[in-house]
Design a protein around this motif. Structure first.
Motif, short mmCIF file in Angstrom:
data_model
loop_
_atom_site.label_atom_id
_atom_site.label_comp_id
_atom_site.label_asym_id
_atom_site.label_seq_id
_atom_site.Cartn_x
_atom_site.Cartn_y
_atom_site.Cartn_z
N LEU A 68 0.83 -1.20 0.00
CA LEU A 68 0.00 0.00 0.00
C LEU A 68 0.87 1.25 0.00
CD1 LEU A 68 -2.80 -1.14 2.45
CD2 LEU A 68 -2.90 -1.02 -0.03
N SER A 69 0.31 2.34 -0.53
CA SER A 69 1.11 3.53 -0.76
C SER A 69 1.31 4.41 0.48
CB SER A 69 0.48 4.38 -1.87
OG SER A 69 -0.84 4.74 -1.50
N SER A 70 0.37 4.40 1.41
CA SER A 70 0.51 5.28 2.58
C SER A 70 0.48 4.47 3.87
CB SER A 70 -0.60 6.33 2.59
OG SER A 70 -1.83 5.73 2.88
N ASP A 71 1.04 5.06 4.91
CA ASP A 71 1.06 4.41 6.21
C ASP A 71 -0.34 4.29 6.80
OD1 ASP A 71 3.78 4.17 6.05
OD2 ASP A 71 4.20 5.95 7.26
N SER A 72 -1.16 5.31 6.61
CA SER A 72 -2.51 5.27 7.17
C SER A 72 -3.37 4.21 6.49
CB SER A 72 -3.18 6.64 7.09
OG SER A 72 -3.26 7.06 5.74
N ALA A 73 -3.19 4.01 5.19
CA ALA A 73 -3.92 2.96 4.49
C ALA A 73 -3.47 1.58 4.97
CB ALA A 73 -3.73 3.07 2.99
N TYR A 75 -2.17 0.92 7.93
CA TYR A 75 -2.66 0.77 9.29
C TYR A 75 -4.14 0.37 9.31
CZ TYR A 75 -4.06 1.85 14.04
OH TYR A 75 -4.58 1.77 15.30
#
Length: 110
Positions: A68-73, A75
């Motif tokens: 996945l591209s972002s840390d929040s996604a 998580y």
């Protein structure tokens, strides 16, 4: 990328094959026969296949979250997977074993 997808699919296949669906649906089978609701349950029954099934599902989750591209996604994805694979079978078992409508409503919670 192909290796990650192949390993994630393999992990989910292992999860599907190792999961104890009778337990999640409220049906408990003890070594000496089925345990009915009329019998007083003094200890938690054995969740057969739980460790292998859960590890395979979380392994696949970690592999897919790494793409996945972002840390929040990542998580949010891991959080949802933990809820789905670790806590949902126990909650569904509790609801199904205490309800006369086995498994009708809990299916819609996911």
């Amino acid at each position: 990328s192909d290796t990650v997808a192949a390993l994630a699919i393999t992990g989910m296949v292992v999860h599907v094959l190792a999961c104890d669906y009778q337990y999640a649906n409220g049906n408990i089978t003890q070594p000496n026969g089925p345990l009915h609701q009329s019998v007083e349950k003094t200890e938690r029954p054995i969740f057969r296949g739980g460790i292998v099934s859960l590890n395979a599902a979380l392994f696949s989750t970690a592999l897919l979250a790494s793409r996945l591209s972002s840390d929040s996604a990542a998580y949010a994805f891991v959080l949802y997977a933990v809820l789905l694979f670790a806590f949902y079978p126990e909650a569904r078992h509790t609801m199904a074993s205490n309800s006369s409508h086995h498994g009708v409503f809990p299916c819609f919670l996911v």
